[in-house]
Each structure stands twice: as C-alpha cells, then as structure tokens.
Design an enzyme around this catalytic site. Sequence first.
Site, mmCIF file in Angstrom:
data_model
loop_
_atom_site.group_PDB
_atom_site.id
_atom_site.type_symbol
_atom_site.label_atom_id
_atom_site.label_comp_id
_atom_site.label_asym_id
_atom_site.label_seq_id
_atom_site.Cartn_x
_atom_site.Cartn_y
_atom_site.Cartn_z
ATOM 1 N N ASP A 124 0.855 -1.188 0.000
ATOM 2 C CA ASP A 124 0.000 0.000 0.000
ATOM 3 C C ASP A 124 0.890 1.236 0.000
ATOM 4 O OD1 ASP A 124 -1.407 2.221 1.737
ATOM 5 O OD2 ASP A 124 -3.015 1.006 0.897
ATOM 6 N N ASN A 173 -2.643 12.842 -2.680
ATOM 7 C CA ASN A 173 -3.590 13.262 -3.711
ATOM 8 C C ASN A 173 -4.162 14.633 -3.403
ATOM 9 O OD1 ASN A 173 -3.688 11.525 -5.860
ATOM 10 N ND2 ASN A 173 -5.310 10.248 -5.041
ATOM 11 N N ASP A 193 -1.678 9.716 -9.997
ATOM 12 C CA ASP A 193 -1.569 8.680 -11.031
ATOM 13 C C ASP A 193 -0.109 8.423 -11.384
ATOM 14 O OD1 ASP A 193 -4.290 8.492 -11.069
ATOM 15 O OD2 ASP A 193 -4.562 9.657 -12.905
ATOM 16 N N GLU A 202 -4.782 2.309 -4.234
ATOM 17 C CA GLU A 202 -3.328 2.377 -4.081
ATOM 18 C C GLU A 202 -2.744 1.072 -3.568
ATOM 19 O OE1 GLU A 202 -5.021 4.102 -0.211
ATOM 20 O OE2 GLU A 202 -5.567 3.890 -2.317
#
Length: 430
Positions: free
Chosen positions: A273, A281, A290, A316
């Site tokens: 993770d 983000n 991304d 993720e």
Amino acid sequence: MLRPSAARLSHFLPAGILFLGGLAAAYVKDLSVFFTSLFNVLPTLVLLLGGAYCAVYRRQRELALMVTVYIAYYLLDTQTDFYRDNGVVREDAAVVFHLMCLLLPLMFGLYAAWEERTHLFQDLVARLAVLLLVAGVALGLEQSYPVEVQNWLADIRWPLLHGSWMSLIQLSYVMFLIAFGVLTWQYLNKPRPLHAAQLVGLLGLFWALPKTFILPFTLNIMCSQVMLMIAAAVAQEAYQMAFRDELTGLPGRRALNERLQRLGRNYVLAMSDVDHFKKFNDTHGHDVGDQVLRLVASKLSKISQGGGKAYRYGGEEFAIVFSGKTLEECMPHLEMVRETIANYQIQLRNPDNRPEDDQQGRLRRGSAQAGSVSVTISIGVADRQPEQRTADEVLKVADQALYAAKGAGRNCVVAHGQPQKRSMRTADAI
C-alpha cells in the site's frame, strides 16, 4: 507523441500466426473436396461471425475493415471462378483487378486510421457513406469508360521506379506504401493489438493480390485470415481491458483472482500500500497521484526477478504472488523493492518545464529540487500455513500483516507470525 518503447511483440503474435498459417495453406496442392468446399464458404462464414462479434462490442472501425476486405474478395473471386471454369478471364477482369489493387489499400488504410470519435450510429453511417460513394464512382467509371479507366490505371507514370518484378499497377504500390506508412505511424503513436493486426493484415493483402490468378484459393484464404486477424485483435484487447489495469499496465484484480485459483501447495502472498496516498492526492492532485501509482507499479513489476508477479489490487493497493517460494526467499526481494521506491525522487511534472528527453529527466531526478517528492510503501506478507486452506485466506492474513506494517510506522515490510522488525527509513514519507 510517438511511443515506440510501448511496442510489444505480443501485439503482433496472433496476427503473425494467422498470416503464416494463411501462407502455408495457400501453397498446399491437391486439396481434398472437403477443403475446397471449406475455402469457398470460409470468407463469408468469417465475416458473419467476426462481424457479429464486432457489432456486439460496437467496434465500427473493425466492422468496416471486414466489410471492405469481403467486398474486394467477392469482386475478385467472381473473376477467379470464371477463370477456373472457362480457362480464360472475363472481358472486364483487367479493369476490375486494377481497381481493386488501387481501392483496397486505399479503403483499408482509410478505415484503419479512422478512429471512432463521434456517436456510434453517426460513425457507422459516415463509414457506409464513404464506402458507397467510392464504390459508386468506381462502378460508374468502370461501366461507362472501361478502356479509358484501364489504360489510366495501367499507365507507367514513373519508368525509373518500375521493375520487372512488379505484378501490380504502379499506383497500387504507391497506395500500399502510403497505407503502410500511416498504419506504422499509428501503431508507434498508440501501440495496441488492433493497430498491429491492421499492419499485418495489410501485408497479407499485399502478398495475396499478385497471386489471385496464380495460386488457387489464395484470395479466399488470405482474406479470411485478414478478417480473423481483426476479430482476434478485438478479442485480445477485450481480454486486456478485463484482465489488465489501464493506468499501471499491471494485471488487474480479475487476473489475480484467476491466478490464486491455480496456485500449488507452497506460495507466498504480499499486500502493499502507498503510504499517505490520500494526503498526497489532496496536496498534489490526482494527476500526480496517477504518476505515483505508475511509478510504484513499475518498481513492483521488477519483483519478477525474484520469482514474484505484481497485480493492481485496487486504489493504491497492490498484491504480489510468489509461487513455489518460501517466506525467507521472498523477504529480501520485498525489502529491495521497498527501498528502491523510498529512494526514488519523483520530479513533479510541470507542463511548462518538462524535460526534453530521458537523459534530462534522469539528471533532474538525480538532483535535489523543490519540485521533487518521494513516496514510500508498506508491505505485509504471509506464506501458506496448514490453518489457511485457500489462497483467499492467505491473502487476508497478508492484508492483516499490511495493517501491522502501517501500525509499525509505515515504510517497512512485516511478515505474518514473525517478530516485527522495523525497516530503516530511507526516504521521507509524505
């Protein structure tokens, strides 16, 4: 922007096999009645099945390509049937053959490069309108001025470029060359199985046309193979959409589920993770997020050197499968990929200040700049134990180990059932 680095041999493999199979079948002599009858109906059968397949998936471009190839096959097959039955060609054979040699690469190249960019029904109507317009003009000229059209097509315009090996009209070679150039550029710009199949299919048509009246059933076989190439490319892309994650290029969740069903007795599963990904983000935006996911995926894919395979699990999260490995064998590889990601400096992309080439990009990443960040990942890993009867249970245990890694401070690898050994941080977590 051209992307030759994204080209794959696997894009060309199905079409290449069909092309070689068509070559082999075309040179077979003394065919039995069964194969003779099969080759007579094969193009129509492929068009019906392949066309229906494309229609179901709403692939207008591929359907138009198949129809174009079939129309050319039908017109030329009528001429070859007359030649086989009577030993002479029809009066209009030359002008029809020359027209097909000119229009087939033109229409094939046009439809292959014409992507669907509007409403599907409008796109289909537009393609049919172009086909009817070209067919109507060609038919009208052929019926009204057959001799003039034949002379114009067969005229040698560039004597210096004409060779004795040329069995087609000069304009046909020009049209094939233009179509090859356009489709090659299209594939290098957007490497995908369909674009590769279009290139191989055009090559097949280029090979088959000069053999139309020489090798029996060449036209039937190769036109069928070209239509099969297009249908196979649609199936290959449908498979990739279902089993491969578009953003990262890794196999997706469905591919992972199938892989878990085929594992043996000994295996190791890991869950990873991206640390603080939501905060990342919110701070830098989804485009940069991304970029981070693609980076992590590219580094995790290197785990194959240690016998593992990475999958995009969702969001993720990534899953890693080691088949036939022990926990002790896998831990060094997981630590290595964790450390590689933590040490990697991500240069935030600025549209006004992008590197001109890969070398400049590497120099920027190698220098400490305010526009660079680093990310870390946490990994939980578990091997199959007697109390875990299925791979799904082992995956859940690996997920629990991942939570333990998060609780241990992140940026570390934690194995289920072993003392937690905190990995030394090698980069600042976001």
